[in-house]
Design a protein around this motif. Sequence first.
Motif, short mmCIF file in Angstrom:
data_model
loop_
_atom_site.label_atom_id
_atom_site.label_comp_id
_atom_site.label_asym_id
_atom_site.label_seq_id
_atom_site.Cartn_x
_atom_site.Cartn_y
_atom_site.Cartn_z
N UNK A 145 28.95 -38.98 29.22
CA UNK A 145 27.83 -39.75 28.68
C UNK A 145 27.45 -39.10 27.35
N UNK A 146 27.82 -39.76 26.25
CA UNK A 146 27.72 -39.14 24.93
C UNK A 146 26.71 -39.91 24.07
N UNK A 147 25.81 -39.18 23.43
CA UNK A 147 24.86 -39.78 22.50
C UNK A 147 24.64 -38.85 21.31
N UNK A 148 24.00 -39.37 20.28
CA UNK A 148 23.76 -38.61 19.07
C UNK A 148 22.96 -37.34 19.32
N UNK A 149 23.20 -36.34 18.51
CA UNK A 149 22.57 -35.03 18.70
C UNK A 149 23.44 -34.08 19.46
N UNK A 150 24.52 -34.61 20.05
CA UNK A 150 25.40 -33.79 20.87
C UNK A 150 26.15 -32.73 20.08
N UNK A 151 26.30 -32.92 18.77
CA UNK A 151 27.02 -31.94 17.97
C UNK A 151 26.38 -30.56 18.06
N UNK A 152 25.06 -30.52 17.91
CA UNK A 152 24.36 -29.23 17.97
C UNK A 152 24.05 -28.82 19.41
N UNK A 153 23.78 -29.78 20.26
CA UNK A 153 23.35 -29.47 21.63
C UNK A 153 24.46 -28.84 22.47
N UNK A 154 25.72 -29.13 22.13
CA UNK A 154 26.87 -28.54 22.84
C UNK A 154 27.85 -28.03 21.81
N UNK A 155 27.95 -26.73 21.69
CA UNK A 155 28.81 -26.17 20.63
C UNK A 155 29.38 -24.83 21.04
N UNK A 156 30.62 -24.63 20.63
CA UNK A 156 31.32 -23.36 20.86
C UNK A 156 32.37 -23.24 19.77
N UNK A 157 32.33 -22.18 18.95
CA UNK A 157 33.29 -22.07 17.86
C UNK A 157 34.71 -21.82 18.39
N UNK A 158 35.69 -22.36 17.69
CA UNK A 158 37.09 -22.05 18.02
C UNK A 158 37.36 -20.56 17.85
N UNK A 159 36.73 -19.96 16.86
CA UNK A 159 36.88 -18.53 16.61
C UNK A 159 35.77 -17.80 17.38
N UNK A 160 36.11 -17.13 18.48
CA UNK A 160 35.07 -16.49 19.30
C UNK A 160 34.35 -15.34 18.62
N UNK A 161 34.87 -14.89 17.49
CA UNK A 161 34.20 -13.78 16.79
C UNK A 161 32.98 -14.25 16.00
N UNK A 162 32.85 -15.56 15.79
CA UNK A 162 31.71 -16.09 15.05
C UNK A 162 30.47 -16.04 15.94
N UNK A 163 29.42 -15.41 15.46
CA UNK A 163 28.21 -15.22 16.25
C UNK A 163 27.33 -16.47 16.23
N UNK A 164 26.37 -16.50 17.14
CA UNK A 164 25.42 -17.61 17.17
C UNK A 164 24.64 -17.69 15.87
N UNK A 165 24.21 -16.55 15.33
CA UNK A 165 23.46 -16.56 14.07
C UNK A 165 24.31 -17.14 12.95
N UNK A 166 25.58 -16.77 12.90
CA UNK A 166 26.47 -17.30 11.87
C UNK A 166 26.70 -18.80 12.06
N UNK A 167 26.82 -19.22 13.31
CA UNK A 167 27.02 -20.64 13.58
C UNK A 167 25.78 -21.44 13.19
N UNK A 168 24.60 -20.93 13.45
CA UNK A 168 23.36 -21.62 13.08
C UNK A 168 23.23 -21.73 11.56
N UNK A 169 23.61 -20.68 10.84
CA UNK A 169 23.57 -20.72 9.38
C UNK A 169 24.56 -21.76 8.86
N UNK A 170 25.73 -21.81 9.46
CA UNK A 170 26.75 -22.82 9.11
C UNK A 170 26.19 -24.23 9.31
N UNK A 171 25.55 -24.48 10.44
CA UNK A 171 24.96 -25.78 10.72
C UNK A 171 23.84 -26.12 9.72
N UNK A 172 23.04 -25.12 9.38
CA UNK A 172 21.95 -25.33 8.42
C UNK A 172 22.49 -25.81 7.08
N UNK A 173 23.56 -25.19 6.62
CA UNK A 173 24.15 -25.59 5.34
C UNK A 173 24.69 -27.02 5.42
#
Length: 456
Positions: A145-173
């Motif tokens: 069951x997929x709806x808008x907003x799911x991009x941020x609500x469910x996320x896991x980087x392919x590169x496991x070394x990327x931290x949550x803080x780095x991922x949030x900064x990436x999303x902000x940009x």
Amino acid sequence: MTITTATLREMARSIFIQSLTDCSVEEAFARLVRVSDSGRRVLIGGSEAIDLEHLKHLRIVAVGKASATMLGALLNCLKGLPHDVAGILIAGAQPANLPPGFQFFAGGHPLPNEASQAGARAALEMLHGLREGRSDAAATLCLFLISGGGSAMMELPLDPSITLAEMRSFYQELVHSGASIAEINCIRKHFSAVKGGRLAVAAAGVATLSLLVSDVAPDHLDALASGPTLPDTSTVDQCREIVARYGLQDQFPAAVRRFFDRLDLPETPKPGSFAGKAITLLSSDQLAAAARVRAEGLGFHAVIDNTCDDWDYQAAAEYLVGRLRSLRSIHPRICLISAGEVTVKLPSTLSKRGLTGVGGRNQHFSLYAATLLDPSDASTVILSAGSDGIDGNSQAAGAVVDEGTLETDAQYGDAAAQKYLREFDSHSILAPLGSTIVTGPTGNNLRDLRILLAAN
């Protein structure tokens, strides 16, 4: 008889609210699940019908702003069936009646949070478990069951070394880049372990079906929530071009830059690589059509024009105001309807200057549109609002303005409006003027709706 501007404002609000009611998620599911001629409940989708009573195991992954509403509506349609039902719900808030067997994760939006990552891991774990060691796969169905907003609500980087803080900064940009949602989600797909079809691939060997409440253009369904369950039509080359065109590479954290600099950046699953069956339950087309019916019921000649979808907010406002003026010369009572989204690019220097404006693209569009109106536009009203009930970082869904919204005094005049536009602080001027529209979260998400009314 001339209609007052105050009456037009109420009419615009009414058309917006009633259109949301007409596009009910619950009614969409009631149309989807029916009783067959043989008295069995079936799920109708396209040319196929799934006999729900034949199933033993039903697994559900629900993610996005409308996911809780979607899950509740589906489970209501399945009452009484002897299924083993379980799943994952990733939403903004936990519903009070979440049944046993479901894990809930309060995923973040517009930036991912720890629950976004935990929910993604839980979904992958459940799907991997489905295809490992199950002898009755033929009696198992996994519904997404997929709806808008799911991009941020469910996320896991392919590169496991990327931290949550780095991922949030990436999303902000990405969010502040001014890129369209399809362009942003092209980048997200190539960054993520659960986007661009990768979530569905994790369930290989099990029957799956995606049910969509779409907040993207109808011809870009694989951009919805960054397409976790649909084959991806975008490519690594397109991803790199978008990053370069918006000058994003230098804005990303170092770990994210290194990831996108990889010569072997992994490609997403493409059409033909797996069967991505999907049914669109609701879309912005239905929202616009509902608005047209409501406007015609109020005596307006209604026109739908989605030409400016994904345009910059200034170009979109200028186009729609010009189109309304042209139509008004022909029709004494006109309603111009435009569904979709506009883009607003926030400069990176904004936060560095300590400016924390309040608002979103709908209020920003509305405020700019108000600056375009002059006395010759008497009895003109412009509404822009998000169907999810949330506009940017404000508590409003959007705003409604008219030719008299901006007064001549310094506090609320045109010069003040320009200042608030520069500071991306539209809510702070529109709220005191009584122009904001507040609905609260609607449990739905069908993009934005702009309603322009004029009466001679």
